[in-house]
Design a protein around this motif. Structure first.
Motif, PDB file in Angstrom:
ATOM      1  N   GLY A 195      -9.507   4.240  -9.978  1.00  0.00           N
ATOM      2  CA  GLY A 195      -9.292   4.990  -8.740  1.00  0.00           C
ATOM      3  C   GLY A 195      -7.873   5.431  -8.473  1.00  0.00           C
ATOM      4  O   GLY A 195      -7.519   5.709  -7.334  1.00  0.00           O
TER       5      GLY A 195
ATOM      6  N   THR B 106       0.847  -1.193   0.000  1.00  0.00           N
ATOM      7  CA  THR B 106       0.000   0.000   0.000  1.00  0.00           C
ATOM      8  C   THR B 106       0.878   1.237   0.000  1.00  0.00           C
ATOM      9  O   THR B 106       1.724   1.418   0.881  1.00  0.00           O
TER      10      THR B 106
ATOM     11  N   LYS C  60       1.144   5.659  -0.887  1.00  0.00           N
ATOM     12  CA  LYS C  60       0.412   6.917  -1.055  1.00  0.00           C
ATOM     13  C   LYS C  60       0.876   7.572  -2.350  1.00  0.00           C
ATOM     14  O   LYS C  60       2.060   7.878  -2.524  1.00  0.00           O
TER      15      LYS C  60
ATOM     16  N   ARG D 205      -3.973  11.303  -7.274  1.00  0.00           N
ATOM     17  CA  ARG D 205      -3.015  11.914  -6.353  1.00  0.00           C
ATOM     18  C   ARG D 205      -3.592  11.990  -4.937  1.00  0.00           C
ATOM     19  O   ARG D 205      -4.788  12.242  -4.761  1.00  0.00           O
ATOM     20  N   GLU D 206      -2.707  11.773  -3.966  1.00  0.00           N
ATOM     21  CA  GLU D 206      -3.022  11.843  -2.532  1.00  0.00           C
ATOM     22  C   GLU D 206      -3.842  10.651  -2.034  1.00  0.00           C
ATOM     23  O   GLU D 206      -4.159  10.571  -0.862  1.00  0.00           O
ATOM     24  N   LYS D 207      -4.191   9.731  -2.924  1.00  0.00           N
ATOM     25  CA  LYS D 207      -4.919   8.538  -2.484  1.00  0.00           C
ATOM     26  C   LYS D 207      -3.958   7.442  -2.069  1.00  0.00           C
ATOM     27  O   LYS D 207      -2.820   7.370  -2.548  1.00  0.00           O
ATOM     28  N   LYS D 208      -4.440   6.534  -1.214  1.00  0.00           N
ATOM     29  CA  LYS D 208      -3.693   5.305  -0.940  1.00  0.00           C
ATOM     30  C   LYS D 208      -4.172   4.243  -1.925  1.00  0.00           C
ATOM     31  O   LYS D 208      -5.358   4.187  -2.261  1.00  0.00           O
ATOM     32  N   TYR D 209      -3.207   3.428  -2.357  1.00  0.00           N
ATOM     33  CA  TYR D 209      -3.534   2.471  -3.416  1.00  0.00           C
ATOM     34  C   TYR D 209      -2.725   1.196  -3.200  1.00  0.00           C
ATOM     35  O   TYR D 209      -1.578   1.251  -2.737  1.00  0.00           O
TER      36      TYR D 209
END
Length: 373
Positions: free
Chosen positions: A344, A309, A311, A347-351
């Motif tokens: 999805g 995971t 960011k 930017r700034e999302k966790k993936y």
């Protein structure tokens, strides 16, 4: 045409600086060899030594069955295409291409035949009466290539010939030069070519083989696909490929009875085949490398157990692909994803990503040699 062989070739300048460190290289008859590397790696210096424009201070250079160390450039059977075209501004295209043949006292009808044949190959027949100032950069470079072709040399030498052109022209010219090489082969001329560039895309798309240089030393000589898939060392791994390979300091450890890579807060278990190759390094520091396309979205492989995971910090969208920059425990990675297959990514999302560790590389921490091949 002829093969080119470099035997322990060195270049030391009067101030003591050693630019070339004992290069050994065998370029086969008819081969398209590309020299590539960062600025200051001595690729142009090495080419100029082959041409006779730079004096060697050690070793031997052979073209065909001759050692050419003491031969002037005009007697080496080479033709060179320079970065800055080097055309005579007061001469027409025809006269620029014919000039070298006139100096050799080639018969007029033979000069005319060669010039018009080369112009046809390069699609510049309609430019023969123009002068250089009346042409674009791409057209001038074609003339410079044509001037080399008409000499019917043993070896073609290209010194960053496309670096002054814009991106679109560079693409069309590299295709034209590759087509020309194949066309001359079909005509039985079997041209041996040495091509210098700092552009790895040119190197990968044009060369039969590529010689990667750094600080006057050969890092690896191989086919484009082998350089990419089987880099011999950390330098080649990081230099070849765009975006560059992710390379980070790591440690090999035992975890859950498996050999794993511990890198920046991650513990990644190696597949058995890869683990067996590097088991002698357990407990030691290594360099861990993985290409962006081998860091994939967890969506594309739901059977994988180990997800990472991260960011996301930047997403570069190129239409057919996107480069995703993300952080894990303060360490940055780049992933190359297919936007049609993932959802999805922003930017700034966790993936969640998964690392295809069958394709990863491990390098000795000190020597930087690839220990996972």
């Amino acid at each position: 045409m002829a093969e080119v062989v470099l035997k322990k070739v060195e270049k030391v300048y009067p101030n003591g600086f050693k630019a070339v460190h004992g290069i050994d290289l065998h370029i086969k008859d008819g081969e398209f060899m590309v020299f590539v590397g960062p600025s200051g790696c001595a690729k142009s210096t090495t080419l100029r030594m082959v041409a006779g424009l730079e004096e060697i201070t050690g070793g031997e250079i052979w073209i065909g069955d001759k050692c050419v160390n003491e031969l002037p450039p005009k007697d080496r059977g080479i033709a060179m295409v320079f970065q800055n075209y080097a055309l005579y501004p007061h001469m027409t295209v025809y006269d620029n291409m014919a000039f070298g043949l006139k100096l050799q006292k080639t018969p007029k009808d033979e000069i005319d035949r060669r010039v018009r044949d080369a112009a046809e190959k390069l699609e510049i027949t309609d430019l023969l009466d123009r002068k250089p100032k009346e042409m674009s950069g791409g057209q001038r470079q074609r003339v410079a290539v044509g001037r080399a072709i008409v000499r019917d040399p043993d070896v073609f030498l290209f010194d960053e010939p496309l670096s002054n052109l814009d991106a679109k022209l560079r693409v069309s010219m590299r295709v034209r030069i590759s087509q020309l090489h194949q066309q001359l082969k079909k005509e039985g001329k079997n041209p041996t070519t040495i091509y210098v560039t700092h552009d790895q895309v040119e190197a990968m798309t044009m060369g039969d083989r590529i010689c990667v240089l750094n600080y006057g030393k050969i890092m690896q000589v191989d086919t484009p696909i082998n350089l990419y898939a089987k880099p011999a060392n950390k330098f080649v791994a990081g230099f070849i490929g765009a975006p560059a390979m992710n390379i980070h300091e790591a440690e090999l450890i035992m975890d859950k009875d498996k050999i794993a890579v511990k890198v920046a807060g991650l513990v990644l278990h190696l597949p058995e085949a890869k683990a067996q190759k590097v088991k002698r390094y357990v407990g030691k520091k290594v360099w861990f490398g993985i290409r962006p396309e081998h860091i994939k979205s967890s969506e594309t492989n739901p059977n994988k157990e180990e997800y990472v995971t991260g960011k996301i910090t930047v997403v570069e969208q190129l239409g057919n692909e996107e480069f995703v920059y993300f952080h894990v425990s303060g360490t940055e990675y780049i992933s190359r994803l297919d936007p049609m297959k993932v959802q999805g990514v922003a930017r700034e999302k966790k993936y969640d990503f998964w690392f295809d560790l069958d394709k990863c590389h491990l390098f000795d921490f000190e020597s930087e040699e690839n220990i996972s091949l």
